[in-house]
Design a protein around this motif. Structure first.
Motif, PDB file in Angstrom:
ATOM      1  N   UNK A 186      -2.259   2.596  11.496  1.00  0.00           N
ATOM      2  CA  UNK A 186      -2.578   3.614  10.517  1.00  0.00           C
ATOM      3  C   UNK A 186      -4.035   4.011  10.447  1.00  0.00           C
ATOM      4  N   UNK A 187      -4.313   4.829   9.451  1.00  0.00           N
ATOM      5  CA  UNK A 187      -5.658   5.342   9.191  1.00  0.00           C
ATOM      6  C   UNK A 187      -6.090   4.886   7.806  1.00  0.00           C
ATOM      7  N   UNK A 188      -7.335   5.119   7.475  1.00  0.00           N
ATOM      8  CA  UNK A 188      -7.826   4.746   6.157  1.00  0.00           C
ATOM      9  C   UNK A 188      -8.080   3.255   6.048  1.00  0.00           C
ATOM     10  N   UNK A 189      -8.081   2.755   4.810  1.00  0.00           N
ATOM     11  CA  UNK A 189      -8.382   1.347   4.572  1.00  0.00           C
ATOM     12  C   UNK A 189      -7.261   0.458   5.101  1.00  0.00           C
ATOM     13  N   UNK A 190      -7.628  -0.546   5.855  1.00  0.00           N
ATOM     14  CA  UNK A 190      -6.634  -1.434   6.456  1.00  0.00           C
ATOM     15  C   UNK A 190      -6.039  -2.374   5.400  1.00  0.00           C
ATOM     16  N   UNK A 191      -4.712  -2.545   5.388  1.00  0.00           N
ATOM     17  CA  UNK A 191      -4.062  -3.449   4.423  1.00  0.00           C
ATOM     18  C   UNK A 191      -4.116  -4.893   4.920  1.00  0.00           C
ATOM     19  N   UNK A 192      -5.153  -5.604   4.586  1.00  0.00           N
ATOM     20  CA  UNK A 192      -5.337  -6.962   5.090  1.00  0.00           C
ATOM     21  C   UNK A 192      -4.503  -7.990   4.329  1.00  0.00           C
ATOM     22  N   UNK A 193      -3.870  -7.560   3.222  1.00  0.00           N
ATOM     23  CA  UNK A 193      -2.922  -8.394   2.487  1.00  0.00           C
ATOM     24  C   UNK A 193      -1.712  -7.535   2.152  1.00  0.00           C
ATOM     25  N   UNK A 194      -0.630  -8.165   1.691  1.00  0.00           N
ATOM     26  CA  UNK A 194       0.555  -7.397   1.302  1.00  0.00           C
ATOM     27  C   UNK A 194       0.239  -6.469   0.132  1.00  0.00           C
ATOM     28  N   UNK A 195      -0.690  -6.870  -0.724  1.00  0.00           N
ATOM     29  CA  UNK A 195      -1.076  -6.038  -1.862  1.00  0.00           C
ATOM     30  C   UNK A 195      -1.686  -4.721  -1.392  1.00  0.00           C
ATOM     31  N   UNK A 196      -2.222  -4.713  -0.171  1.00  0.00           N
ATOM     32  CA  UNK A 196      -2.842  -3.505   0.357  1.00  0.00           C
ATOM     33  C   UNK A 196      -1.858  -2.380   0.627  1.00  0.00           C
ATOM     34  N   UNK A 206      -0.008  13.129   5.739  1.00  0.00           N
ATOM     35  CA  UNK A 206       1.292  13.060   5.079  1.00  0.00           C
ATOM     36  C   UNK A 206       1.612  11.614   4.706  1.00  0.00           C
ATOM     37  N   UNK A 207       1.199  10.684   5.554  1.00  0.00           N
ATOM     38  CA  UNK A 207       1.268   9.256   5.262  1.00  0.00           C
ATOM     39  C   UNK A 207       0.103   8.566   5.939  1.00  0.00           C
ATOM     40  N   UNK A 208      -0.141   7.311   5.582  1.00  0.00           N
ATOM     41  CA  UNK A 208      -1.315   6.588   6.080  1.00  0.00           C
ATOM     42  C   UNK A 208      -0.994   5.607   7.214  1.00  0.00           C
ATOM     43  N   UNK A 209       0.269   5.275   7.393  1.00  0.00           N
ATOM     44  CA  UNK A 209       0.629   4.315   8.430  1.00  0.00           C
ATOM     45  C   UNK A 209       2.058   4.562   8.909  1.00  0.00           C
ATOM     46  N   UNK A 210       2.322   4.148  10.134  1.00  0.00           N
ATOM     47  CA  UNK A 210       3.660   4.325  10.711  1.00  0.00           C
ATOM     48  C   UNK A 210       4.098   3.040  11.394  1.00  0.00           C
TER      49      UNK A 210
END
Length: 351
Positions: free
Chosen positions: A159-169, A208-212
């Motif tokens: 994806x793009x933007x801030x990386x989800x380094x935890x599930x909370x992300x 449209x979305x941040x990750x796929x």
């Protein structure tokens, strides 16, 4: 993990090659010619059937041949199972997610978060599952026998933007995730959407979305997602499509016993070819992504536990409830997967 599977199956391949090299040991029998339907071009996904076809031809000195027809030449992918039933061809590759209503039991393998990220465990579990009496009977209705898995790689996110380094992300993040994977991500607070694969690049670029989610790593490369992405996950393994190779029962029944035996003998060779092809693809893609500066995210065991308990487990429970109401031994099938995965890991020293 990949190396161990390659070594195990490579030994089987070497043994088979040694037999083929001795003309007196060639399997004798009648002339038989089969057709196999698959969508798309030759690729890692088709490496297994290519190896199996070659093995059977060599073992029989060309008397039993399986011709692979690519690119929907014989049938569109979603129609392959119907055409197996009609006798249009003898073998095909299918993805059970294309037509879940036709075989609800086997759809257990499409559930998210199953412990099948290791390809060797994946192969062992699928082979046991396909031979379960309920699954065997489920496919008899379609004149089909499930032969082997394509070992479809687990999906990951890019994806793009801030990386989800935890599930909370993932909370509030819009993601392209289909089926059970989408349901699991929704349980984590993400907002799943369904977008056809060819449209993912433009949709991601437009926000449209941040990750796929795509099968790792070949699908990301195929759709050029690394050109615009900033990060990717490496071990979330939120799910994988179950895409087996099936054989028409009537055609299989007409084969002499010595030809039937070749399918089981050739499976280790086919699995080795699949692992090798995917391994080579991963090595190349990961090197390219490192050069591009993409951030690789590896989740801790604690975070993966959160995904399993909060994201995946509720989807399993819903699937069991809904399918049990239809007369499917859903809990038994799910337990079979989980128990066989534990056995496989213990057998392989990976528990």
């Amino acid at each position: 993990m990949r190396k161990s599977l390659i070594s195990v199956f490579a030994l089987a391949s070497f043994g088979a090659a040694a037999l083929v090299a001795t003309p007196s040991l060639a399997v004798d029998g009648p002339k038989v010619s089969w057709n196999l339907s698959v969508w798309g071009p030759p690729r890692a996904f088709t490496a297994g059937i290519e190896a199996l076809s070659s093995y059977i031809s060599k073992e029989t000195d060309g008397k039993f041949t399986i011709k692979i027809h690519y690119g929907d030449a014989l049938s569109k992918g979603p129609d392959n199972l119907d055409n197996i039933k009609l006798g249009a061809f003898e073998m095909a590759q299918i993805c059970t997610g294309y037509h879940p209503g036709k075989h609800p039991g086997i759809n257990a393998l499409d559930l998210p978060g199953l412990p099948l990220a290791d390809p060797e465990v994946h192969a062992l579990v699928h082979d046991v599952f396909y031979k379960n009496p309920y699954i065997v009977n489920e496919f008899k209705r379609w004149n089909a026998m499930v032969l082997m898995s394509v070992l479809q790689p687990q999906s990951e996110f890019m994806g793009v933007g801030e990386a989800p380094v935890t599930m909370a992300g993932y909370k509030g993040m819009r993601v392209r995730a289909l089926g059970g994977t989408g349901a699991a991500m929704k349980n984590l607070g993400a907002v799943p959407t369904s977008v056809p694969a060819p449209e993912v690049y433009n949709s991601l670029e437009r926000g449209v979305f941040q990750a796929a989610a795509f099968p790792f790593t070949y699908a990301f490369a195929s759709y050029k997602i690394p050109e615009i992405a900033k990060w990717y996950t490496t071990n979330l393994a939120p799910g994988a499509n179950n895409c087996p190779t099936v054989v028409a029962l009537d055609a299989f029944g007409k084969l002499p016993p010595q030809y039937k035996e070749l399918f089981e003998k050739g499976k280790p060779i086919a699995y080795a070819a699949l692992v090798k092809a995917h391994g080579e693809t991963d090595k190349k893609n990961l090197a390219d992504w490192e050069k591009k500066g993409l951030k690789a995210i590896k989740y801790s065991p604690a975070e993966l536990k959160i995904f399993e308990e909060v994201g995946a487990a509720p989807v399993w429970k819903t699937w069991v409830t809904e399918n049990a109401a239809k007369g499917v031994p859903a809990q038994e099938l799910l337990d079979l997967i989980l128990n066989e995965a534990k056995k496989a890991k213990a057998k392989l020293g990976k528990s």
